[in-house]
Design an enzyme around this catalytic site. Structure first.
Site, PDB file in Angstrom:
ATOM      1  N   GLY A  18      36.886  63.325  45.034  1.00 22.11           N
ATOM      2  CA  GLY A  18      38.094  62.568  44.720  1.00 22.11           C
ATOM      3  C   GLY A  18      37.775  61.263  44.023  1.00 22.11           C
ATOM      4  O   GLY A  18      38.450  60.246  44.236  1.00 22.11           O
ATOM      5  N   ALA A  19      36.771  61.283  43.147  1.00 23.28           N
ATOM      6  CA  ALA A  19      36.255  60.039  42.561  1.00 23.28           C
ATOM      7  C   ALA A  19      37.025  59.571  41.335  1.00 23.28           C
ATOM      8  O   ALA A  19      36.819  58.449  40.875  1.00 23.28           O
ATOM      9  CB  ALA A  19      34.785  60.214  42.184  1.00 23.28           C
ATOM     10  N   ASN A  95      35.736  61.917  50.265  1.00 27.79           N
ATOM     11  CA  ASN A  95      36.887  61.033  50.102  1.00 27.79           C
ATOM     12  C   ASN A  95      38.174  61.757  49.710  1.00 27.79           C
ATOM     13  O   ASN A  95      39.269  61.295  50.039  1.00 27.79           O
ATOM     14  CB  ASN A  95      36.559  59.980  49.032  1.00 27.79           C
ATOM     15  CG  ASN A  95      37.783  59.261  48.530  1.00 27.79           C
ATOM     16  OD1 ASN A  95      38.300  58.367  49.179  1.00 27.79           O
ATOM     17  ND2 ASN A  95      38.265  59.656  47.356  1.00 27.79           N
ATOM     18  N   TYR A 160      49.072  66.231  58.039  1.00 25.58           N
ATOM     19  CA  TYR A 160      48.112  65.212  57.603  1.00 25.58           C
ATOM     20  C   TYR A 160      47.367  64.602  58.796  1.00 25.58           C
ATOM     21  O   TYR A 160      46.139  64.472  58.779  1.00 25.58           O
ATOM     22  CB  TYR A 160      48.855  64.123  56.835  1.00 25.58           C
ATOM     23  CG  TYR A 160      47.961  63.080  56.210  1.00 25.58           C
ATOM     24  CD1 TYR A 160      47.186  63.383  55.096  1.00 25.58           C
ATOM     25  CD2 TYR A 160      47.921  61.783  56.716  1.00 25.58           C
ATOM     26  CE1 TYR A 160      46.369  62.421  54.513  1.00 25.58           C
ATOM     27  CE2 TYR A 160      47.113  60.814  56.140  1.00 25.58           C
ATOM     28  CZ  TYR A 160      46.340  61.137  55.044  1.00 25.58           C
ATOM     29  OH  TYR A 160      45.529  60.185  54.467  1.00 25.58           O
ATOM     30  N   LYS A 164      43.289  64.753  59.641  1.00 21.94           N
ATOM     31  CA  LYS A 164      42.464  63.554  59.746  1.00 21.94           C
ATOM     32  C   LYS A 164      41.874  63.401  61.158  1.00 21.94           C
ATOM     33  O   LYS A 164      40.737  62.925  61.303  1.00 21.94           O
ATOM     34  CB  LYS A 164      43.282  62.321  59.363  1.00 21.94           C
ATOM     35  CG  LYS A 164      43.671  62.298  57.889  1.00 21.94           C
ATOM     36  CD  LYS A 164      42.443  62.381  56.969  1.00 21.94           C
ATOM     37  CE  LYS A 164      42.787  62.212  55.505  1.00 21.94           C
ATOM     38  NZ  LYS A 164      41.590  62.278  54.633  1.00 21.94           N
ATOM     39  N   ILE A 193      46.244  51.044  51.879  1.00 22.30           N
ATOM     40  CA  ILE A 193      45.389  50.552  50.797  1.00 22.30           C
ATOM     41  C   ILE A 193      46.158  50.627  49.478  1.00 22.30           C
ATOM     42  O   ILE A 193      46.818  51.621  49.179  1.00 22.30           O
ATOM     43  CB  ILE A 193      44.092  51.393  50.689  1.00 22.30           C
ATOM     44  CG1 ILE A 193      43.387  51.473  52.049  1.00 22.30           C
ATOM     45  CG2 ILE A 193      43.179  50.814  49.621  1.00 22.30           C
ATOM     46  CD1 ILE A 193      42.908  50.154  52.599  1.00 22.30           C
TER      47      ILE A 193
END
Length: 253
Positions: A18-19, A95, A160, A164, A193
């Site tokens: 996921g960069a 990620n 989700y 996680k 974020i």
């Protein structure tokens, strides 16, 4: 886009999933600035090309190849390419993640399965493939990405939150398995974020979100990438099997 392969021996190598966007992009750029060469997979060729140019400008050598996290064969092919070329792999940052929020009573099977696959199954498969490189080296570091939703979910996040919470349990279990091979495994659980995705979700509600934080500001991608760099460093060699909450104090509210 043509993949760029180079001899990575002179510098440590980090693979970041996921960069090409958001937190993952900042992690890749920050690690490159810290002296890492970078490997990443992509689905969007334009985003990948832009990232590659920025990484090269920072002095990093880059390996990039199309990668579909829904497809186990694609994951194995990606890591086999690294392994076959004998590049080595020092750090894996799992990620990549997706959201498909919906109340469970109305959630489709596709919404459930896609989130569980990308957020939980794919990181497990990436770690499994990465270990084929790390175990013979008898050294390495794996950092998984969880979320505050694992412990403080919002309505509509059952898929989700489950994915996680699963990645946190996976982190602890894998840390136990690979410790004797000098491989450390840790997990980061970000809060809110500032990324493009979060900005869209918070439109009109940013002040309300900040009011829930002791820090009184939203997190920035660098808050996460700096911790990734630390956990991968020798200064953190006594740390494994841990989950680090980076949320501005939101869990205390």
């Amino acid at each position: 886009m043509t993949q760029h392969l180079a001899n990575f021996k002179a510098r440590p190598v980090a693979c970041v999933t996921g960069a090409t966007r958001g937190i993952g992009r900042d992690i890749a750029l920050h690690l490159a600035a810290q002296g890492y060469d970078i490997a990443f997979g992509f689905r969007d060729e334009i985003h990948a090309s832009n990232l590659q140019e920025e990484l090269v400008a920072l002095g990093a050598k880059v390996f990039c190849q199309p990668l579909n996290l829904f497809d186990a064969k694609s994951i194995n092919s990606f890591f086999d390419s690294l392994n076959t070329a004998q590049f080595g792999l020092d750090l894996l940052v799992n990620n990549a993640g997706i959201t498909k929020d919906n109340l469970l009573a109305m959630m489709s099977q596709e919404e459930l399965e896609q989130v569980i696959h990308v957020n939980l199954i794919a990181p497990i498969l990436c770690a499994q493939a990465a270990l084929k490189i790390m175990l013979p080296q008898k050294q390495g570091c794996i950092i998984n990405m969880s979320s505050i939703s694992a412990t403080k979910p919002n309505p509509g996040q059952t898929n989700y939150a489950a994915s996680k919470a699963g990645i946190e349990g996976f982190t602890r279990a894998l840390a136990v398995e690979v410790a004797r091979k000098n491989i450390r495994v840790n997990c980061i659980a970000p809060g809110i974020i500032e990324t493009d995705m979060v900005s869209d979700l918070l439109k009109g509600n940013e002040q309300q979100a900040k009011s829930k934080l002791l820090s009184k500001r939203l997190g920035k991608p660098r808050d996460i990438s700096a911790l990734v760099a630390y956990l991968a460093s020798q200064q953190a060699e006594f740390i494994s099997g841990e989950v680090f909450n980076v949320n501005g104090g939101m869990l205390l509210r």
